[in-house]
Design an enzyme around this catalytic site. Structure first.
Site, short mmCIF file in Angstrom:
data_model
loop_
_atom_site.label_atom_id
_atom_site.label_comp_id
_atom_site.label_asym_id
_atom_site.label_seq_id
_atom_site.Cartn_x
_atom_site.Cartn_y
_atom_site.Cartn_z
N GLN A 77 0.91 -1.24 0.04
CA GLN A 77 -0.06 0.06 -0.16
C GLN A 77 0.87 1.18 -0.10
O GLN A 77 0.98 1.91 0.85
CB GLN A 77 -0.75 -0.04 1.33
CG GLN A 77 -1.94 1.03 1.41
CD GLN A 77 -3.14 0.78 0.54
OE1 GLN A 77 -3.61 -0.30 0.40
NE2 GLN A 77 -3.57 1.68 -0.10
N PHE A 78 1.31 1.72 -1.18
CA PHE A 78 2.39 2.87 -0.95
C PHE A 78 1.61 4.21 -0.65
O PHE A 78 2.28 5.03 -0.43
CB PHE A 78 2.93 3.03 -2.68
CG PHE A 78 2.04 3.56 -3.59
CD1 PHE A 78 2.15 4.80 -4.02
CD2 PHE A 78 1.32 2.44 -4.54
CE1 PHE A 78 1.05 5.19 -5.02
CE2 PHE A 78 0.54 3.04 -5.37
CZ PHE A 78 0.52 4.30 -5.73
N THR A 79 0.24 4.02 -1.00
CA THR A 79 -0.30 5.37 -0.71
C THR A 79 -0.27 5.80 0.82
O THR A 79 -0.75 6.72 1.18
CB THR A 79 -2.13 5.12 -1.24
OG1 THR A 79 -2.46 3.96 -0.56
CG2 THR A 79 -1.81 4.96 -2.61
#
Length: 150
Positions: A77-79
């Site tokens: 989940q890079f966000t």
């Protein structure tokens, strides 16, 4: 490195033909910072596995995912490293570049598996549909920098 932990009754991931699911345990949303290291992954894996966030017979949060023989669904989940200070579109420049981030993400999941847990992984870098039944709800953000929890 950041991991958003959700206590779940069940959770699943679907991406194209891939499908994975877990029963009672944890859904982990895993973000890798541009400066994250394997030491951060080690610290977070150890802390998350030992965190007493499941209820005992008296209704107190005294049990860990290991204690209940729970399962883990781990989703990249890079966000989690979105910067929303300027403008209306988030910037993700603090997230690690995908090739290196994928290595740390897989390393983190290996550390969880090495602790005797069933770990189902999402599809790194892919669009995924995530479903869960949150239990509690219990949602906790864990973060590590320079191999230490912050």
């Amino acid at each position: 490195m950041r991991v958003l932990v959700q206590r779940v009754k069940e959770a699943s991931v679907k991406s194209g033909d891939y499908y994975g699911s877990v029963q009672k345990g944890l859904l982990l949303l895993v973000g890798v910072h541009e400066l994250s290291t394997e030491s951060d992954a080690d610290a977070l894996a150890d802390k998350i596995v030992k965190s007493r966030i499941f209820e005992d017979d008296a209704g107190k949060m005294n049990l860990s995912v290991q204690d209940i023989a729970g399962e883990i669904l781990s989703i990249s989940q890079f966000t989690l490293y979105a910067d929303v200070k300027k403008g209306n579109r988030p910037s993700f420049t603090k997230a690690m570049q995908p090739q290196k981030a994928e290595q740390i993400y897989h390393y983190f999941n290996t550390q969880l598996k090495n602790k005797g847990l069933k770990v189902v992984q999402g599809c790194f870098g892919e669009m995924m549909d995530i479903a869960l039944i949150n239990e509690g709800p219990v949602t906790i953000m864990y973060e590590s920098k320079d191999g230490k929890l912050v």
